[in-house]
Design a protein around this motif. Structure first.
Motif, PDB file in Angstrom:
ATOM      1  N   ARG A  14       0.841  -1.211   0.000  1.00  0.00           N
ATOM      2  CA  ARG A  14       0.000   0.000   0.000  1.00  0.00           C
ATOM      3  C   ARG A  14       0.870   1.252   0.000  1.00  0.00           C
ATOM      4  N   ALA A  15       1.969   1.174   0.723  1.00  0.00           N
ATOM      5  CA  ALA A  15       2.853   2.341   0.773  1.00  0.00           C
ATOM      6  C   ALA A  15       3.508   2.599  -0.578  1.00  0.00           C
ATOM      7  N   LEU A  16       3.887   1.537  -1.248  1.00  0.00           N
ATOM      8  CA  LEU A  16       4.535   1.708  -2.542  1.00  0.00           C
ATOM      9  C   LEU A  16       3.576   2.264  -3.580  1.00  0.00           C
ATOM     10  N   LEU A  17       2.327   1.860  -3.538  1.00  0.00           N
ATOM     11  CA  LEU A  17       1.387   2.206  -4.595  1.00  0.00           C
ATOM     12  C   LEU A  17       0.323   3.207  -4.184  1.00  0.00           C
ATOM     13  N   THR A  46       1.315   1.129 -14.220  1.00  0.00           N
ATOM     14  CA  THR A  46      -0.144   1.117 -14.355  1.00  0.00           C
ATOM     15  C   THR A  46      -0.714  -0.238 -13.947  1.00  0.00           C
ATOM     16  N   TYR A  47      -0.072  -1.311 -14.398  1.00  0.00           N
ATOM     17  CA  TYR A  47      -0.532  -2.660 -14.042  1.00  0.00           C
ATOM     18  C   TYR A  47      -0.475  -2.878 -12.530  1.00  0.00           C
ATOM     19  N   ARG A  51      -3.138  -3.659  -7.299  1.00  0.00           N
ATOM     20  CA  ARG A  51      -2.353  -3.498  -6.081  1.00  0.00           C
ATOM     21  C   ARG A  51      -2.750  -4.469  -4.977  1.00  0.00           C
ATOM     22  N   GLU A  52      -3.983  -4.928  -4.980  1.00  0.00           N
ATOM     23  CA  GLU A  52      -4.441  -5.794  -3.894  1.00  0.00           C
ATOM     24  C   GLU A  52      -4.030  -7.244  -4.091  1.00  0.00           C
ATOM     25  N   ILE A  53      -3.645  -7.622  -5.309  1.00  0.00           N
ATOM     26  CA  ILE A  53      -3.349  -9.034  -5.562  1.00  0.00           C
ATOM     27  C   ILE A  53      -1.901  -9.281  -5.978  1.00  0.00           C
ATOM     28  N   VAL A  54      -1.192  -8.216  -6.397  1.00  0.00           N
ATOM     29  CA  VAL A  54       0.187  -8.400  -6.845  1.00  0.00           C
ATOM     30  C   VAL A  54       1.111  -8.450  -5.640  1.00  0.00           C
ATOM     31  N   GLN A  66       6.728  -9.647  -7.022  1.00  0.00           N
ATOM     32  CA  GLN A  66       6.278  -9.668  -8.414  1.00  0.00           C
ATOM     33  C   GLN A  66       6.250  -8.273  -9.027  1.00  0.00           C
ATOM     34  N   MET A  67       6.089  -7.286  -8.186  1.00  0.00           N
ATOM     35  CA  MET A  67       5.994  -5.918  -8.668  1.00  0.00           C
ATOM     36  C   MET A  67       7.364  -5.248  -8.716  1.00  0.00           C
TER      37      MET A  67
END
Length: 829
Positions: free
Chosen positions: A582-585, A626-627, A632-635, A639-640
């Motif tokens: 959450r902090a990253l995105l 963007t992806y 954000r809730e499942i990656v 993986q990101m």
């Protein structure tokens, strides 16, 4: 495979329109036959591949067209149909002559309307048509005592359509800042590449020579013909619908792309604000509407223009293509009066007829318009761009329009709703006819005009749509003027003039600033990604084995994360991956998404500096972000993080090979190096203060090395030995380690040397600041910090002092080199 006759029978031209490819008997016109053979032999899958390949290439090269209501906005890929529009060699001479005649006529009219106004005084044009048009700018009138020659119409475009009888008609004229020429180049490059050998039978007139003539005509506007001119293309910025074209055209012509705040007028001269000093501008190619160009003379609320620009034009101190006020030539009410004007001024009949137009200020014409109101297009003189389709109005709306025309007849014109010709276009179901408008481009000096051989064709988005424009969902096509002989090769190579050199581009202060801060944001993002990666590895080990030593390392690393991410977002100690994600995105200041968006925004504002091969790397970085944001809730964090880190490394690698120091690379690398040094100084000093004396300190040091990309190089140099001495030596003082602090400072020192215009007189203030930081490091001995307690006290204090000295460098660079620009929002540490 179906034979050719069967395929042509499946293509159904529009009943009411002339078809460009097939005649009334359904046979392919002679100049279409080679392309018709290719289309005839193509399966639906082949045609679909053509369309997808075209869009893929455009997307990779970052070719955008900003449709304001489209969710993609400024990142919407330009829509290009791969099937070109073909013009025969036989019909071109007549069309070319008509375009050149029209350009000469409009150039005379422009000079007259802002000068003696003979057309108005002699009744050739009604006063209301000109004086009530919003783009007739009275302050731009040539003063009576002004001895400067009036500026001709230099850049000009005409929108043409072929009627049901096969004749070409003029729909409208573009004189304000004709757009589309840059898209023509891209359309040609992509279309020829996609179709390849399938159309090798054609010989196509090249575009390259036209752009050479364009730059030659623009260069001739320079007041001082003895020196190399500085030419700039004035853009309204990244929000403009065709900003890509502004950047692309500036790059292709080798001129400078500027915005209003890049320029200043002093003592009647226009200057460009560069990182070195003010540089006089000789010619402006204007892509900002006249009324927004000078807040002192026109719209006082405009933030796009340059105060005093009109004065510079009237004094003859800057050439303008096109001159301020030229937008009045786009008034649709001028069209009915052009034939008489051509006879009076040129002694010629108008070669290219206008679409039938009636100005309601005359009784006879008004009566006709009112009688045929439900069949005509209605336009207002004082509201450019507004079109009313009579056939779409209800009875009450028709009556309201009738009353409005009767109340102010001078404000309205009626135009014939012409059935445009259709051209084969790749649609969902295969090949389908779409109505066509051709935009032709000219460049000249008022007497002689060079015409682009072909132009930019635009087609309706569907068979039911009669409005043809990019904003309404239309597609574009390359336009091929076919020749009986020659080559398909079309290389944009501008040969220098034999008398004077053509202009070269300069780097504006705004561009340098955006590069500097874009690099800073991207480097900050990379540092955060590396830290999160190292943290995630230690977190996974803690989950697997539950060692308190791993938890202790995680707790010591929290202050490093909080340098980037707000502490309110890190609720758990150690933070859970969900919290990190959450902090990253998040949209909060300091998050990865925030930093990357800011960095990409800076990159987009200097679109003209990036080669095409760089742009795909930029696109990939944005796509990954963007992806990640959408999912954000499942990656998972790992993986990101790694794909984003790889994309950033690819960007830096491509930039290193393509962006020269003198063309902006210096500022990009300065921003990156300074940001990395500051991140290292602040991060390591914070970590030192959190160190816990004990056996577990080696784990903390290992995580620190991992976060700075030095773990492998440390092992290769010191083997399995890992302690304070080896880590501080390798991470801080080892100049052969490309990621060490001392190496970064020496790179920074080298970059600043390029900014020293007079090294014989000593160091600049910026060089002195870096010297005051790098010298103590060169004299330092890592053995003095070889224990945990000395690292917590001596080293932490030492690095904090260096960081404080270096903080002044960013301020000095901003004050000295970016002082001319509008404020750029910088991130807070």
């Amino acid at each position: 495979m179906a034979n050719r006759a069967d395929t042509l029978s499946e293509y159904q031209p529009l009943d009411f329109a002339y078809d460009e490819m097939v005649d009334a008997q359904g046979k392919a016109r002679e100049h279409w036959r080679p392309l018709g053979d290719f289309l005839d032999s193509s399966t639906p899958q082949t045609l679909d591949t053509l369309k997808r390949e075209t869009q893929r290439r455009l997307k990779e090269q970052g070719v955008y067209y900003n449709v304001y209501e489209d969710p993609a906005g400024k990142h919407r890929t330009w829509q290009l149909d791969p099937v070109p529009m073909l013009l025969s060699e036989q019909e071109w001479p007549k069309l070319e002559a008509g375009l050149q005649q029209r350009a000469r006529l409009f150039s005379l009219l422009l000079q007259d309307l802002y000068g003696p106004q003979k057309a108005l005084r002699e009744g050739l044009i009604p006063h209301e048509v000109v004086l009530r048009h919003p783009e007739f700018l009275r302050p731009a009138m040539t003063p009576k005592n002004n001895k400067q020659p009036s500026t001709p119409l230099v850049l000009y475009a005409v929108d043409l359509a072929r009627g049901p009888d096969g004749a070409w008609w003029v729909l409208s004229d573009r004189s304000q800042g004709p757009s589309g020429a840059g898209y023509v180049l891209e359309a040609r490059a992509v279309t020829k590449r996609v179709l390849g050998q399938s159309v090798s039978a054609y010989s196509i007139a090249p575009y390259a020579q036209f752009f050479h003539h364009l730059k030659r005509h623009v260069s001739a506007l320079a007041p001082d013909q003895q020196r190399e001119p500085t030419i700039a293309l004035l853009s309204s910025g990244i929000g403009n619908e065709v900003y890509f074209e502004h950047a692309y055209l500036a790059a292709q012509l080798g001129i400078t792309l500027v915005q209003g705040d890049d320029l200043t007028v002093r003592h009647g001269n226009v200057y460009l604000r560069t990182v070195d000093d003010l540089r006089r501008v000789d010619v402006l190619i204007r892509r900002v509407d006249s009324s927004f160009c000078d807040p002192l003379s026109f719209r006082s609320d405009s933030m796009l223009g340059v105060p005093g620009l009109l004065q510079a034009q009237q004094l003859g101190r800057v050439g303008m293509a096109n001159s301020l006020g030229s937008g009045v030539l786009e008034c649709p009410a001028l069209l009915p009066f052009l034939p008489a004007l051509a006879r009076a001024w040129l002694g010629e009949e108008l070669l290219l007829p206008n679409v039938a137009t009636w100005w309601c200020g005359h009784d006879k014409e008004r009566k006709y318009v009112l009688a045929e109101l439900d069949k005509l297009l209605i336009k207002r003189v004082d509201q450019p761009g507004k079109v009313i389709f009579g056939e779409t109005l209800s009875r009450k709306e028709l009556q309201n329009l009738t009353d409005a025309i009767k109340a102010t007849p001078w404000a309205y014109v009626g135009q014939q709703h012409l059935s445009f010709s259709s051209v084969p276009t790749l649609a969902e179901g295969g090949l389908a006819p779409r109505q066509l408008v051709l935009r032709s481009f000219l460049a000249g000096d008022g007497e002689h005009y060079d015409v682009m051989p072909g132009g930019l064709s635009r087609v309706a988005g569907s068979a039911e749509v009669s409005v043809i424009s990019g904003q309404s969902g239309g597609w574009s096509k390359d336009t091929w003027l076919l020749r009986s002989s020659g080559s398909m090769r079309d290389v944009l190579r501008l040969h220098p003039s034999g008398q004077r050199r053509l202009a070269t581009a300069a780097l504006t202060s705004r561009a340098a600033e955006h590069l500097f801060w874009a690099a800073s944001y991207l480097e900050r993002s990379e540092s955060l990604l590396r830290l999160v990666t190292a943290y995630q590895k230690r977190y996974d080990t803690w989950l697997d084995y539950g060692f308190d030593s791993d938890a202790q390392v995680l707790r010591q690393c929290v202050p490093l994360l909080q340098l980037y991410v707000s502490s309110t977002l890190i609720g758990d100690v150690p933070p859970a991956p969900e919290t990190l994600r959450r902090a990253l995105l998040s949209n909060n200041v300091g998050s990865l998404a925030y930093n990357l968006h800011r960095g990409l925004e800076g990159i987009y504002t200097v679109r003209d500096l990036w080669p095409a091969d760089n742009w795909r790397v930029i696109e990939e970085l944005e796509e990954l972000l963007t992806y990640a944001e959408r999912n954000r809730e499942i990656v998972a964090v790992d993986q990101m993080v790694q794909p984003l880190l790889n994309a950033m490394l690819a960007f830096w690698g491509a930039t290193q090979e393509s962006l020269a120091l003198t063309q902006g690379g210096l500022w990009l690398h300065l921003g990156r190096r300074l940001e990395r040094v500051q991140n290292m100084l602040l991060g390591i000093s914070h970590l030192c203060r959190q160190l816990v004396v004990g056996e577990d300190s080696a784990l903390t040091l290992e995580t620190l090395l991992d976060a700075h990309g030095c773990i492998v190089s440390h092992r290769r140099r010191y083997g399995i030995e890992l302690n304070f001495l080896t880590v501080w030596q390798h991470l801080l003082l080892e100049v052969t380690n490309p990621r060490s602090l001392l190496h970064q400072l020496e790179e920074l020192e080298s970059l600043l040397h390029y900014l020293n215009a007079s090294p014989q007189f000593g160091l600049t203030e910026q060089e002195k600041i870096v010297l005051s930081v790098v010298t103590p490091l060169r004299l330092a001995d890592a053995r003095e910090w070889s224990q945990a307690d000395t690292s917590r006290t001596l080293l932490a204090r030492f690095l904090s002092e260096l960081s404080g000295r270096l903080r002044q460098l960013g301020t000095d660079l901003d004050n000295h080199y970016f002082r001319h620009t509008q404020p750029f929002t910088q991130f807070a540490r």
